[in-house]
Design an enzyme around this catalytic site. Structure first.
Site, mmCIF file in Angstrom:
data_model
loop_
_atom_site.group_PDB
_atom_site.id
_atom_site.type_symbol
_atom_site.label_atom_id
_atom_site.label_comp_id
_atom_site.label_asym_id
_atom_site.label_seq_id
_atom_site.Cartn_x
_atom_site.Cartn_y
_atom_site.Cartn_z
ATOM 1 N N MET A 92 1.334 -1.344 -0.161
ATOM 2 C CA MET A 92 -0.400 -0.328 -0.272
ATOM 3 C C MET A 92 0.956 1.365 -0.251
ATOM 4 S SD MET A 92 -3.210 1.600 1.272
ATOM 5 C CE MET A 92 -4.319 0.446 2.067
ATOM 6 N N CYS A 93 0.285 2.414 -0.956
ATOM 7 C CA CYS A 93 0.866 3.168 -0.748
ATOM 8 C C CYS A 93 0.057 5.033 -0.738
ATOM 9 C CB CYS A 93 2.406 3.919 -1.930
ATOM 10 S SG CYS A 93 1.149 4.071 -3.737
ATOM 11 N N ARG A 94 0.040 5.678 -0.970
ATOM 12 C CA ARG A 94 -1.142 7.066 -1.292
ATOM 13 C C ARG A 94 -2.078 6.828 -2.252
ATOM 14 N NH1 ARG A 94 -1.952 12.628 -3.508
ATOM 15 N NH2 ARG A 94 -3.174 13.249 -1.547
#
Length: 114
Positions: A65-67
């Site tokens: 996960m990232c933004r």
């Protein structure tokens, strides 16, 4: 060259007990994150790779996960190349928040996506 498509899932497909690997930077993590996620910023991911492989040694799948999904796609690709079961979370934390999935902060303040 022929590249295999990057394995990915939408936020609804991430199990409640799934191992979320959050590769956002410290300020993004502090604003809000998935409870129980492993936080390894992409900026020092390679240096902390051993720590990641220890957690994944049990054969668990990593939900990266990232933004919005760009940085996590890079990390997912790297993990898959290392033979690790990893999938990118489409839409990242923005999609997570939009789907109403729970988020927490370290200090108990309201969580948001930075």
């Amino acid at each position: 060259m022929n590249f295999a498509p990057l394995p990915s899932v939408d936020v609804a497909s991430v199990p409640a007990d799934g191992l979320v690997l959050d590769v956002r930077e410290d300020d993004e993590w502090a604003a809000g994150h998935v409870e129980g996620a492993l936080h390894v910023p992409i900026s020092n991911f390679v240096a902390r790779f051993g720590e990641v492989t220890e957690v994944l040694a049990e054969g668990r799948r990593a939900y990266v996960m990232c933004r919005v999904g760009g940085r996590s796609a890079q990390v997912t690709q790297y993990l898959v190349q290392q033979g690790i079961d990893a999938v990118n979370i489409d839409g990242g934390m923005q999609a997570w928040e939009a789907a109403g999935r729970p988020m927490v902060t370290e200090d108990g303040s309201p969580a948001y996506v930075l």
